[in-house]
Design an enzyme around this catalytic site. Structure first.
Site, PDB file in Angstrom:
ATOM      1  CG  HIS A 124      -1.981   0.977   1.215  1.00  6.91           C
ATOM      2  ND1 HIS A 124      -1.751   2.312   1.428  1.00  6.91           N
ATOM      3  CD2 HIS A 124      -3.301   0.849   0.929  1.00  6.91           C
ATOM      4  CE1 HIS A 124      -2.892   2.965   1.296  1.00  6.91           C
ATOM      5  NE2 HIS A 124      -3.855   2.106   1.001  1.00  6.91           N
ATOM      6  NE  ARG A 166      -6.094  -1.051  -0.411  1.00  8.21           N
ATOM      7  CZ  ARG A 166      -6.975  -1.782   0.244  1.00  8.21           C
ATOM      8  NH1 ARG A 166      -6.836  -3.091   0.284  1.00  8.21           N
ATOM      9  NH2 ARG A 166      -7.985  -1.226   0.885  1.00  8.21           N
ATOM     10  CE  LYS A 169      -9.718  -0.183  -2.737  1.00 10.55           C
ATOM     11  NZ  LYS A 169     -10.321  -0.692  -1.525  1.00 10.55           N
ATOM     12  CG  ASP A 172      -7.498   9.139  -1.760  1.00 18.06           C
ATOM     13  OD1 ASP A 172      -7.259  10.357  -1.673  1.00 18.06           O
ATOM     14  OD2 ASP A 172      -7.874   8.452  -0.799  1.00 18.06           O
ATOM     15  CB  CYS A 174      -4.313  11.288   0.625  1.00 23.41           C
ATOM     16  SG  CYS A 174      -4.833   9.570   0.568  1.00 23.41           S
ATOM     17  CE1 TYR A 175      -3.182   6.002  -0.341  1.00 25.79           C
ATOM     18  CE2 TYR A 175      -4.954   5.987  -1.950  1.00 25.79           C
ATOM     19  CZ  TYR A 175      -4.449   5.604  -0.727  1.00 25.79           C
ATOM     20  OH  TYR A 175      -5.195   4.834   0.114  1.00 25.79           O
ATOM     21  CG  ASP A 292     -10.807   9.919  -1.999  1.00 26.56           C
ATOM     22  OD1 ASP A 292     -10.477   9.830  -3.181  1.00 26.56           O
ATOM     23  OD2 ASP A 292     -11.234   8.951  -1.334  1.00 26.56           O
ATOM     24  CG  ASP A 299     -10.363  14.916   4.796  1.00 28.86           C
ATOM     25  OD1 ASP A 299      -9.118  14.995   4.742  1.00 28.86           O
ATOM     26  OD2 ASP A 299     -11.009  14.055   4.165  1.00 28.86           O
ATOM     27  CG  HIS A 302      -8.114  13.522   1.584  1.00 23.52           C
ATOM     28  ND1 HIS A 302      -8.899  12.930   2.539  1.00 23.52           N
ATOM     29  CD2 HIS A 302      -7.620  12.511   0.802  1.00 23.52           C
ATOM     30  CE1 HIS A 302      -8.902  11.619   2.344  1.00 23.52           C
ATOM     31  NE2 HIS A 302      -8.140  11.335   1.296  1.00 23.52           N
TER      32      HIS A 302
HETATM   33  C1  LIG Z   1       2.708   8.733   8.813  1.00 23.02           C
HETATM   34  C2  LIG Z   1       1.378   8.119   8.653  1.00 23.02           C
HETATM   35  C3  LIG Z   1       0.339   8.500   9.622  1.00 23.02           C
HETATM   36  C4  LIG Z   1       1.173   7.254   7.668  1.00 23.02           C
HETATM   37  C5  LIG Z   1      -0.101   6.688   7.252  1.00 23.02           C
HETATM   38  C6  LIG Z   1       0.121   5.895   6.014  1.00 23.02           C
HETATM   39  C7  LIG Z   1      -1.156   5.504   5.333  1.00 23.02           C
HETATM   40  C8  LIG Z   1      -1.915   6.533   4.578  1.00 23.02           C
HETATM   41  C9  LIG Z   1      -1.534   4.242   5.388  1.00 23.02           C
HETATM   42  C10 LIG Z   1      -2.707   3.764   4.652  1.00 23.02           C
HETATM   43  C11 LIG Z   1      -3.686   3.041   5.519  1.00 23.02           C
HETATM   44  C12 LIG Z   1      -4.681   2.234   4.709  1.00 23.02           C
HETATM   45  C13 LIG Z   1      -4.606   0.756   4.805  1.00 23.02           C
HETATM   46  C14 LIG Z   1      -5.557   2.808   3.975  1.00 23.02           C
HETATM   47  C15 LIG Z   1      -6.527   2.046   3.127  1.00 23.02           C
HETATM   48  O1  LIG Z   1      -7.673   2.698   3.199  1.00 23.02           O
HETATM   49  P1  LIG Z   1      -8.804   2.456   2.123  1.00 23.02           P
HETATM   50  O2  LIG Z   1      -9.074   0.999   1.946  1.00 23.02           O
HETATM   51  O3  LIG Z   1      -9.963   3.308   2.550  1.00 23.02           O
HETATM   52  O4  LIG Z   1      -8.175   3.130   0.854  1.00 23.02           O
HETATM   53  P2  LIG Z   1      -7.688   2.533  -0.550  1.00 23.02           P
HETATM   54  O5  LIG Z   1      -8.870   1.984  -1.221  1.00 23.02           O
HETATM   55  O6  LIG Z   1      -7.157   3.745  -1.249  1.00 23.02           O
HETATM   56  O7  LIG Z   1      -6.630   1.514  -0.269  1.00 23.02           O
HETATM   57 ZN   LIG Z   2      -7.159   9.554   0.769  1.00 22.55          ZN
END
Ligand SMILES: CC(C)=CCC/C(C)=C/CC/C(C)=C/COP(=O)(O)OP(=O)(O)O
Ligand SMILES: [Zn+2]
Length: 363
Positions: A124, A166, A169, A172, A174-175, A292, A299, A302
């Site tokens: 991820h 990942r 998916k 978004d 934030c990535y 996102d 928020d 983001h």
């Molecule tokens: C320093 C610090 C606090 C780091 C955090 C790192 C970070 C953002 C980790 C991701 C956590 C995670 C499994 C999100 C999946 O969410 P989702 O299933 O809602 O999102 P997705 O579909 O985009 O994977």
């Molecule tokens: Zn996000």
């Protein structure tokens, strides 16, 4: 302003909770330390109890080599990164803290090439940034399979311009930071990448010569005649020689500082203009703030990571810290859209990082 409350979120035994009276936690400790560094005033920096924070970090250390997020909490790569990041930036890092961390992070790199939160989980972007940044900070990045990591991250930018976290998916905003910064960090790891490719410096120089003879792609033309821009491929044996080599490695306390001063010798492995377009046109909300994706609300999380990702994208073609991007590498009106540069390992504004380093290295 919430930061004025930060000293009272500091636990009597070290670390910060989400608010006054809450249990100390590594994510909120990382956020509090970065917020105080961003405020930057001596009152803010001196309010951090570094001795107690160090004992909190040691208490969070797990037998696996990793860290747990809070007393009785989960052990993961995010905890490793937040612990190592604050220890490095506050100049309290030592061998005891980093012992076993590299083994733990290594056990989280998956068959896809990215890094998961814990052994056996899915790769991820959030955890990949955390794992890669932590490995750089502890001087063990050459232990990761960087070729596998590159293979994974280059396919994470979607047709929308943004990154997904990942495989399979949705993208978004934030990535833009988590994945964009992974690429930005890899751009400074050219010597390790070359080592893992099995290329000697001579071969690398040859490959640079070969490619200069070949027909120029759009990106190569982009680089033509721009002295402030990265070379098309690695000028090995010149700048950066000896980096990531155990004998010449910087001291652990200096890794964050040494890294930002490395010249970039690899062009971005993502489309930086397209990423900027996603952030500004899809993630930005007209009344202010970032989200996102369209249809979602804004928020602070983001807003922070879209802006940090935008900064990473804007500076991705520059070849040294502190040099501004060219106008053609910034989407939108330059004077209106250009952001400050962030330190890619800590995600704090670079100037504030330098001030903090000066302050804490004197203690
Ligand atoms: C320093 C610090 C606090 C780091 C955090 C790192 C970070 C953002 C980790 C991701 C956590 C995670 C499994 C999100 C999946 O969410 P989702 O299933 O809602 O999102 P997705 O579909 O985009 O994977
Ligand atoms: Zn996000």
């Amino acid at each position: 302003m919430c930061c004025l409350r930060l000293p009272s979120s500091q636990d009597k035994d070290g670390g910060y909770g989400g608010g006054p009276g809450q249990m100390p936690h590594l994510a909120t400790t990382y956020a509090a330390v970065n917020s105080l560094i961003t405020l930057g005033k001596p009152e803010a920096l001196s309010s951090i109890n570094r001795e107690k924070l160090y004992t909190f970090l040691l208490r969070m250390k797990d037998a696996s080599g990793g860290f747990r997020m809070h007393d009785g909490g989960e052990v993961d790569v995010r905890a490793c990164y937040t612990a190592i990041s604050v220890a490095n930036i506050l100049n309290i890092v030592d061998d005891e803290l980093i012992h076993g961390v590299g083994n733990y992070i290594l056990s989280c790199q998956t068959y896809e090439g990215g890094i998961a939160g814990e052994p056996g989980s899915e790769a991820h972007g959030g955890y990949t940034f955390c794992g890669l940044a932590a490995m750089i900070l502890i001087n063990e990045v050459n232990r990761l399979d960087l070729l596998g990591l590159i293979d994974w991250v280059v396919f994470r930018q979607g047709v929308e311009g943004g990154f997904q976290g990942r495989t399979n998916k949705l993208v978004d905003g934030c990535y833009s930071f988590w994945q964009g910064a992974v690429v930005f960090l890899i751009q400074r790891l050219n010597l390790v990448v070359h080592e893992q490719l099995g290329l000697s410096n001579d071969l690398s120089t040859e490959s640079a010569d070969d490619s200069s003879e070949s027909e120029l792609s759009d990106e190569e033309e982009h680089l033509e005649g721009t002295s402030s821009h990265v070379q098309e491929t690695f000028p090995l044996g010149q700048e950066g020689a000896g980096q990531d080599n155990a004998s010449d490695s910087p001291k652990i306390a200096d890794t964050g500082h040494e890294f930002i001063n490395r010249p970039i010798a690899m062009r971005p492995l993502f489309d930086s203009m397209y990423l900027q377009q996603y952030v500004l046109l899809c993630s930005q909300i007209e009344v202010g703030g970032f989200r996102d994706k369209p249809g979602k609300g804004r928020d602070y999380y983001h807003t922070c990571y879209c802006l940090s990702g935008l900064s990473i994208a804007q500076y991705s073609w520059t070849d040294e810290a502190d040099s501004p991007p060219l106008p053609r590498d910034v989407f939108g009106p330059y004077s209106k859209c250009l952001l400050e540069q962030v330190h890619p390992l800590f995600n704090v504004e670079l100037d504030r990082y330098y001030e903090a380093r000066k302050y804490f290295s004197g203690l």
